[in-house]
Design a protein around this motif. Sequence first.
Motif, PDB file in Angstrom:
ATOM      1  N   MET A 205       0.842  -1.200   0.000  1.00 13.87           N
ATOM      2  CA  MET A 205       0.000   0.000   0.000  1.00 13.87           C
ATOM      3  C   MET A 205       0.876   1.249   0.000  1.00 13.87           C
ATOM      4  SD  MET A 205      -3.333  -0.653   0.049  1.00 13.87           S
ATOM      5  CE  MET A 205      -4.460  -2.002   0.428  1.00 13.87           C
ATOM      6  N   GLU A 206       1.914   1.236   0.836  1.00  6.44           N
ATOM      7  CA  GLU A 206       2.831   2.383   0.894  1.00  6.44           C
ATOM      8  C   GLU A 206       3.601   2.536  -0.405  1.00  6.44           C
ATOM      9  OE1 GLU A 206       5.060   1.563   4.428  1.00  6.44           O
ATOM     10  OE2 GLU A 206       3.492   2.370   5.750  1.00  6.44           O
TER      11      GLU A 206
ATOM     12  N   ALA B  77       3.668   5.823  -3.045  1.00  8.43           N
ATOM     13  CA  ALA B  77       4.917   6.463  -3.462  1.00  8.43           C
ATOM     14  C   ALA B  77       5.136   6.424  -4.976  1.00  8.43           C
ATOM     15  CB  ALA B  77       6.096   5.786  -2.757  1.00  8.43           C
ATOM     16  N   ARG B  78       4.196   5.830  -5.708  1.00 11.82           N
ATOM     17  CA  ARG B  78       4.354   5.754  -7.162  1.00 11.82           C
ATOM     18  C   ARG B  78       4.394   7.153  -7.780  1.00 11.82           C
ATOM     19  NH1 ARG B  78      -0.239   1.905  -9.522  1.00 11.82           N
ATOM     20  NH2 ARG B  78       0.101   3.334 -11.271  1.00 11.82           N
ATOM     21  N   PRO B  79       5.392   7.426  -8.619  1.00 17.02           N
ATOM     22  CA  PRO B  79       5.464   8.752  -9.227  1.00 17.02           C
ATOM     23  C   PRO B  79       4.314   9.053 -10.191  1.00 17.02           C
ATOM     24  CG  PRO B  79       7.146   7.282 -10.152  1.00 17.02           C
ATOM     25  CD  PRO B  79       6.540   6.574  -8.990  1.00 17.02           C
ATOM     26  N   ASP B  80       3.689   7.998 -10.725  1.00 22.26           N
ATOM     27  CA  ASP B  80       2.590   8.207 -11.665  1.00 22.26           C
ATOM     28  C   ASP B  80       1.224   8.144 -10.982  1.00 22.26           C
ATOM     29  OD1 ASP B  80       2.720   5.503 -11.064  1.00 22.26           O
ATOM     30  OD2 ASP B  80       2.080   4.864 -13.067  1.00 22.26           O
ATOM     31  N   ALA B  81       1.200   8.080  -9.648  1.00 28.64           N
ATOM     32  CA  ALA B  81      -0.069   7.952  -8.934  1.00 28.64           C
ATOM     33  C   ALA B  81      -0.882   9.232  -9.041  1.00 28.64           C
ATOM     34  CB  ALA B  81       0.183   7.617  -7.469  1.00 28.64           C
ATOM     35  N   THR B  82      -2.130   9.094  -9.421  1.00 28.06           N
ATOM     36  CA  THR B  82      -3.024  10.253  -9.500  1.00 28.06           C
ATOM     37  C   THR B  82      -3.625  10.528  -8.124  1.00 28.06           C
ATOM     38  OG1 THR B  82      -4.961   8.876  -9.981  1.00 28.06           O
ATOM     39  CG2 THR B  82      -3.625   9.603 -11.870  1.00 28.06           C
ATOM     40  N   GLU B  83      -4.237  11.684  -7.976  1.00 31.73           N
ATOM     41  CA  GLU B  83      -4.901  12.023  -6.718  1.00 31.73           C
ATOM     42  C   GLU B  83      -6.029  11.038  -6.418  1.00 31.73           C
ATOM     43  OE1 GLU B  83      -4.206  14.216  -4.342  1.00 31.73           O
ATOM     44  OE2 GLU B  83      -2.353  14.647  -5.446  1.00 31.73           O
ATOM     45  N   GLU B  84      -6.711  10.624  -7.460  1.00 31.16           N
ATOM     46  CA  GLU B  84      -7.792   9.651  -7.275  1.00 31.16           C
ATOM     47  C   GLU B  84      -7.243   8.326  -6.742  1.00 31.16           C
ATOM     48  OE1 GLU B  84     -11.293   7.376  -9.867  1.00 31.16           O
ATOM     49  OE2 GLU B  84      -9.824   8.670 -10.881  1.00 31.16           O
ATOM     50  N   HIS B  85      -6.112   7.908  -7.299  1.00 34.99           N
ATOM     51  CA  HIS B  85      -5.480   6.673  -6.852  1.00 34.99           C
ATOM     52  C   HIS B  85      -5.068   6.797  -5.386  1.00 34.99           C
ATOM     53  CE1 HIS B  85      -3.241   2.915  -7.265  1.00 34.99           C
ATOM     54  NE2 HIS B  85      -2.201   3.496  -6.695  1.00 34.99           N
TER      55      HIS B  85
ATOM     56  N   SER C 177      -6.228   8.757  -3.117  1.00 36.30           N
ATOM     57  CA  SER C 177      -7.395   8.869  -2.228  1.00 36.30           C
ATOM     58  C   SER C 177      -8.070   7.512  -2.007  1.00 36.30           C
ATOM     59  CB  SER C 177      -8.405   9.864  -2.805  1.00 36.30           C
ATOM     60  OG  SER C 177      -8.965   9.379  -4.006  1.00 36.30           O
ATOM     61  N   ARG C 178      -7.874   6.575  -2.937  1.00 33.26           N
ATOM     62  CA  ARG C 178      -8.409   5.221  -2.750  1.00 33.26           C
ATOM     63  C   ARG C 178      -7.494   4.376  -1.866  1.00 33.26           C
ATOM     64  NH1 ARG C 178      -9.176   5.001  -8.396  1.00 33.26           N
ATOM     65  NH2 ARG C 178      -7.521   3.436  -8.468  1.00 33.26           N
ATOM     66  N   VAL C 179      -6.197   4.560  -2.040  1.00 34.26           N
ATOM     67  CA  VAL C 179      -5.232   3.695  -1.365  1.00 34.26           C
ATOM     68  C   VAL C 179      -5.036   4.073   0.105  1.00 34.26           C
ATOM     69  CG1 VAL C 179      -2.805   2.969  -1.314  1.00 34.26           C
ATOM     70  CG2 VAL C 179      -4.024   3.140  -3.497  1.00 34.26           C
ATOM     71  N   GLU C 180      -4.954   5.361   0.404  1.00 37.29           N
ATOM     72  CA  GLU C 180      -4.623   5.789   1.762  1.00 37.29           C
ATOM     73  C   GLU C 180      -5.608   5.278   2.812  1.00 37.29           C
ATOM     74  OE1 GLU C 180      -2.897   7.405   5.126  1.00 37.29           O
ATOM     75  OE2 GLU C 180      -2.115   6.756   3.187  1.00 37.29           O
ATOM     76  N   PRO C 181      -6.924   5.351   2.591  1.00 37.44           N
ATOM     77  CA  PRO C 181      -7.842   4.785   3.591  1.00 37.44           C
ATOM     78  C   PRO C 181      -7.642   3.279   3.794  1.00 37.44           C
ATOM     79  CG  PRO C 181      -9.024   6.240   2.094  1.00 37.44           C
ATOM     80  CD  PRO C 181      -7.666   6.031   1.504  1.00 37.44           C
ATOM     81  N   LYS C 182      -7.299   2.571   2.733  1.00 43.02           N
ATOM     82  CA  LYS C 182      -7.031   1.136   2.855  1.00 43.02           C
ATOM     83  C   LYS C 182      -5.779   0.891   3.693  1.00 43.02           C
ATOM     84  CE  LYS C 182      -9.214  -0.069  -1.554  1.00 43.02           C
ATOM     85  NZ  LYS C 182      -9.029  -0.638  -2.901  1.00 43.02           N
ATOM     86  N   ARG C 183      -4.752   1.703   3.457  1.00 39.82           N
ATOM     87  CA  ARG C 183      -3.525   1.566   4.250  1.00 39.82           C
ATOM     88  C   ARG C 183      -3.815   1.814   5.726  1.00 39.82           C
ATOM     89  NH1 ARG C 183       0.138   4.125   6.994  1.00 39.82           N
ATOM     90  NH2 ARG C 183      -1.078   6.046   6.845  1.00 39.82           N
TER      91      ARG C 183
END
Length: 205
Positions: A130-131, A135-143, A145-151
């Motif tokens: 998840m972390e 940290a992906r350089p190509d991660a969008t804000e939408e991505h 915002s989906r990942v952080e709550p899961k982490r």
Amino acid sequence: MPLDSATIVRQVLQLHADAVERWHGQPLDNPYTGLLGVVCQQHQYNFQLWHEEDIARRTDVTDAQIAQVKRNIDGFNQRRNDWIERIDETLLEMLESQGVAAPESAPLNTETPGSAMDRLSIMSLRVFHMEEELARPDATEEHLSRVEPKRQRCVLQRADLSNSLQELLGDIFAGSKRLRVYRQMKMYNDPTLNPQLYKTQRKAG
């Protein structure tokens, strides 16, 4: 290793986190001994299983490659379960060496410490990846915002499970709960119990 539940859980969590990070940059290793050595070996099988599962979802590889990956997954999963049992066996040996014996009237838990450590192993992999996604350089804000709550949910679940494991180990070490090794008995991996295997062997003979 002393029968100190807080110390054991803390060391297991640190081992899981350190090993996941280390193994993403270098070959698998196991610098531990005793209970932690068994925990690390079990953790390795979860690490290998995790990455084989990722490969199994690819659509740009051949069917033969996927078939091999599926067999790898089956093998790692069998060894993962075998080593859950070894964790519990090692804890029983530690109890015996310390003269701790719970009475037959003491209750059993629905989950063994080995099973809980297996879940913590998987959770350490989940948090790491998840972390990695965050940290992906190509991660969008939408991505993000989906990942952080899961982490965050994974971190909370890891904390809750760690606390529960510490309480369980404390009860076991105090002799107020019994520990029993539960065998997985995976019938599909036993050529004498899987009809798809023994019928094929009979025909071949």
